[in-house]
Design an enzyme around this catalytic site. Structure first.
Site, PDB file in Angstrom:
ATOM      1  CE  LYS A 253      10.174  -2.521   0.571  1.00 46.62           C
ATOM      2  NZ  LYS A 253      10.249  -1.407   1.534  1.00 46.62           N
ATOM      3  CG  HIS A 277      10.691   1.573   5.229  1.00 46.32           C
ATOM      4  ND1 HIS A 277      11.523   0.567   5.637  1.00 46.32           N
ATOM      5  CD2 HIS A 277       9.470   1.245   5.701  1.00 46.32           C
ATOM      6  CE1 HIS A 277      10.845  -0.328   6.326  1.00 46.32           C
ATOM      7  NE2 HIS A 277       9.590   0.064   6.384  1.00 46.32           N
ATOM      8  N   GLY A 310       5.638   5.553  -4.020  1.00 46.64           N
ATOM      9  CA  GLY A 310       4.921   6.602  -4.730  1.00 46.64           C
ATOM     10  C   GLY A 310       4.048   6.158  -5.876  1.00 46.64           C
TER      11      GLY A 310
END
Length: 407
Positions: A253, A277, A310
């Protein structure tokens, strides 16, 4: 008030009204001036749709798979740290995810033990930080494997930036009598949040039980955070070591560059999350959705690519999938739902996303979410950010391996 809400924005408004200022502040925090956290959402508004006027209008299929897990829609729960928004914390989130047929991501810094969370949702990925020595890291992985975690999420994207222009949230190291008196002015004006904890007979848990090693005591959040900050940064050989130790699917990630995506493939990961992040890493990093297309083009045929950052509505999910993501991970959206109405609030958020995905598929006249592609979108010139692409070829193989810092 009707407990049901129809948008993630409304869940956020209710969370703000319900939570103490410091708790809510931790949910919306972004590093430094907040440029990246703002762009994570703004970028989605720059993408449009190219709908059809006629075509298949039967039942839409949103199902997909990520790292071998069957998902009812292309959404996963992103791991987030100590969840002081509700006493049931990650267990409530895991139950909601299971009820809606999606997988759970559990943070190393979570407030609930991995065993309890997997009992609530067997499709749980354990998120790991490079924290402490290899012996400690290996023990945490063994515990996750023995508990039944179906995969590992390795998070390396962190620059430890503390300065925030609007002020950083105040998080106490522990909740003793002195601390509770200090925070009383905040909590007393949020009686519903306080009553939820009073009914549960508990107080917000600021320990990190999944960071405990062996029979040792679980450290406090700041103790675990300090250990993480003090651990020397890993290199790509360490990423390969993690993959070998886990002996199962690993997602890396925080990838925002094509050259890092190629190195991730070489290191043996099965998936990457294009992520900054949630705007809490290095401020000035582009929105994750801007970096997604070129990364998906570069490595999407070799490993799975998901997007994190988002997502506020189902149409955002569709845009990400159309640009090459297999699925998206959500964080703040489900935390606001958890704050607003516990497990039911998280389910509410997931239903909102599902409804939005279905509406977008209908407008695009697509029967399955797996049929989406860039022709379904209006992508303005200059939207994409091609980071770490070799200048000569534009794609090509990755440059020579070198040490990576948790940026």
């Amino acid at each position: 008030m009707n407990p049901w809400f129809e948008t993630v924005a409304e869940a956020q408004r209710r969370a703000k009204k319900r939570l103490p200022k410091s708790v809510y502040g931790a949910l919306i925090a972004g590093s430094e001036r907040g440029q990246t956290i703002e762009d994570n959402q703004k970028a989605f508004t720059e993408l449009g749709f190219a709908p059809h006027v006629a075509g298949p209008i039967g039942e839409r299929d949103q199902s997909t798979t990520v790292l071998g897990q069957q998902l009812s829609m292309p959404v996963l729960i992103s791991p987030t740290g100590v969840q002081a928004v509700h006493p049931d914390g990650e267990v409530a989130v895991a139950r909601a995810a299971a009820a809606r047929g999606i997988a759970m991501g559990l943070s190393s810094f979570a407030s609930k033990p991995i065993e309890e969370v997997i009992a609530a949702n067997p499709a749980t990925f354990f998120q790991l930080y490079w924290c402490g020595g290899k012996d400690e890291i290996a023990q945490r992985m063994r515990r996750a494997k023995e508990a039944g975690a179906v995969g590992l999420i390795l998070t390396l994207d962190w620059s430890f930036s503390h300065g925030r222009d609007w002020g950083s949230p105040v998080i106490p190291e522990k909740l003793d009598l002195r601390t509770m008196l200090k925070f009383a002015p905040q909590t007393l004006v949020r009686p519903k949040w306080l009553a939820t904890y009073a009914r549960s007979g508990s107080i917000p848990d600021l320990t990190a039980p999944n960071m405990a090693v062996g029979d040792g005591q679980a450290p406090g959040f700041f103790g675990a955070y300090g250990e993480w900050m003090g651990t020397p940064a890993p290199d790509w050989a360490d990423v390969r070591w993690i993959c070998e130790q886990w002996d199962g699917p690993v997602m890396l990630k925080g990838v925002m560059r094509v050259d890092d995506a190629h190195r991730a493939v070489d290191a043996g990961v099965a998936a990457i999350s294009v992520s900054n992040h949630g705007g809490n890493n290095l401020d000035g990093t582009p929105a994750a959705i801007r970096a997604l297309p070129v990364i998906a083009d570069a490595v999407g045929s070799q490993i799975e690519v998901v997007l994190d950052g988002g997502i506020r509505r189902g149409s955002d999910v569709v845009k990400a999938v159309a640009l090459g993501a297999r699925a998206v991970m959500i964080g703040r959206a489900y935390l606001w739902g958890l704050a607003a109405n516990g497990q039911a609030g998280v389910e509410n958020v997931l239903d909102i996303l599902r409804g939005g995905i279905d509406s977008a598929l209908l407008g695009l006249r697509k029967t399955r979410v797996t049929e989406l592609d860039r022709s379904d979108l209006v992508v303005p010139a200059g939207f994409e950010r091609a980071l770490g692409v070799p200048e000569a070829a534009g794609t090509a193989s990755a440059p020579a391996d070198h040490a990576a810092t948790p940026a």
